[in-house]
Scaffold this motif. Structure first.
Motif, mmCIF file in Angstrom:
data_model
loop_
_atom_site.group_PDB
_atom_site.id
_atom_site.type_symbol
_atom_site.label_atom_id
_atom_site.label_comp_id
_atom_site.label_asym_id
_atom_site.label_seq_id
_atom_site.Cartn_x
_atom_site.Cartn_y
_atom_site.Cartn_z
ATOM 1 N N SER A 10 6.619 4.182 4.276
ATOM 2 C CA SER A 10 7.249 3.643 5.681
ATOM 3 C C SER A 10 8.812 3.253 5.546
ATOM 4 N N LEU A 11 9.074 2.829 4.293
ATOM 5 C CA LEU A 11 10.441 2.386 3.942
ATOM 6 C C LEU A 11 11.150 3.717 3.437
ATOM 7 N N HIS A 12 10.816 4.879 3.672
ATOM 8 C CA HIS A 12 11.547 6.077 3.545
ATOM 9 C C HIS A 12 11.573 6.853 4.624
ATOM 10 N N PRO A 13 12.708 7.718 4.978
ATOM 11 C CA PRO A 13 12.571 8.754 6.253
ATOM 12 C C PRO A 13 11.364 9.606 5.887
ATOM 13 N N THR B 212 0.683 -1.291 -0.018
ATOM 14 C CA THR B 212 -0.037 0.020 0.142
ATOM 15 C C THR B 212 0.753 1.301 0.054
ATOM 16 N N LEU B 213 0.458 2.529 -0.295
ATOM 17 C CA LEU B 213 1.131 3.719 -0.306
ATOM 18 C C LEU B 213 1.694 3.896 1.256
ATOM 19 N N VAL C 241 8.396 10.232 -2.134
ATOM 20 C CA VAL C 241 8.798 8.894 -2.730
ATOM 21 C C VAL C 241 8.773 8.796 -4.237
ATOM 22 N N GLN C 242 9.543 8.614 -4.862
ATOM 23 C CA GLN C 242 9.641 8.463 -6.352
ATOM 24 C C GLN C 242 9.111 7.253 -6.974
ATOM 25 N N ILE C 243 7.854 7.256 -6.685
ATOM 26 C CA ILE C 243 6.779 5.964 -7.104
ATOM 27 C C ILE C 243 7.139 5.679 -8.812
#
Length: 283
Positions: A267-270, A261-262, A275-277
């Motif tokens: 949550s994997l980034h500070p 999910t978004l 986020v560069q989706i």
């Protein structure tokens, strides 16, 4: 064997860099004795310039031994720690498979990391038709730069990030590789130093030991267990006890194969990082 659409074999990579000091310093195990209690400590000494000099080792490991041997291993140094004459002596192809890069800085930025990733893509070109390559990076700002993600796309590497504060538990380079490599390097350094009259090795001798250590400890070792213990092999069936403790789990969880999910992706980034989706899912 884990497979992807089209029957390709899934291969997991981990890329990270670590600092390598030109003078590893005093290793444990030295014993000195003196009649005077005030003189019972034996220390070796090196010039401040040597003690402060550092190189950057850009380490790449894979959970496939054949792919592992093909991965480039690079050592970056600025002109002060990697003089032109010394650098030239290491430009001939060698069995150790290590490339020394003389740059303005020993530390990687987005541009130099993008070049490293393009080199990885070039090295893995023979595997492109048979392997699906997933590259795991930590969430450092340099690793998240759009320039790095575009290089990964052009190299056909699918990028996956380790979440913040989890690299000591989930990144193979940190959990399994770097400590073994540095222990081996220090041991070889001390052994070589015992055969000389100097307290330190000349730059060429040190670099030779460095390249041989990378070859023996990193290139020619099977790292599949490192990816299994950190859960990056896609199975999560052999997670290390320390990782389970960090996650607050008593057993390996069942992880679905559905898309994140978004919220999970963020949550994997500070925090407060865009986020560069589009680039992450460009392939």
């Amino acid at each position: 064997m884990e497979t992807f659409a089209g029957g390709k074999k899934v291969v997991h990579l981990n890329l990270d860099e670590t600092c390598v000091r030109l003078w590893p310093g005093n290793a444990p195990g030295w014993i000195a004795w003196s009649a005077s209690p005030a003189k019972r400590i034996l220390l070796t000494h090196a010039p401040l310039k040597l003690r402060r000099g550092c190189l950057s080792y850009v380490c790449a490991v894979a959970d496939d031994p054949e792919v592992q041997l093909a991965l480039p291993q690079l050592v970056y140094g600025n002109p002060h720690v990697l003089p032109a004459a010394v650098h030239a002596a290491f430009q001939q192809p060698a069995d150790h498979g290590v490339t020394l890069v003389r740059a303005r800085s020993s530390w990687l930025n987005a541009a130099s990391l993008a070049r490293v990733i393009r080199l990885i893509g070039k090295a893995l070109a023979p595997f492109r038709d048979t392997h699906h390559v997933i590259l795991t990076l930590d969430s450092a700002s340099t690793h998240r730069h759009p320039r790095v993600l575009r290089a990964a796309c052009s190299a056909q590497l699918f990028v996956c990030y380790v979440g913040p504060h989890m690299t000591p538990h989930m990144q193979p380079c940190d959990t399994h590789v770097f400590a073994q490599f540095k222990r081996h390097l220090t041991s070889c350094y001390e052994t070589s130093r015992l055969s000389t009259r100097s307290e330190s090795l000349d730059r060429t001798s040190f670099l030779r030991i460095l390249c041989e250590s990378i070859d023996q400890v990193v290139r020619r070792r099977d790292w599949r267990s490192a990816f299994e213990h950190t859960g990056l092999d896609g199975k999560q069936s052999r997670l290390s006890r320390s990782l389970l403790t960090r996650l607050g789990l008593s057993a390996s969880p069942i992880v679905p194969s559905s898309l994140l999910t978004l919220r999970q992706l963020q949550s994997l980034h500070p925090a407060r990082i865009q986020v560069q989706i589009r680039l992450l899912f460009a392939l």
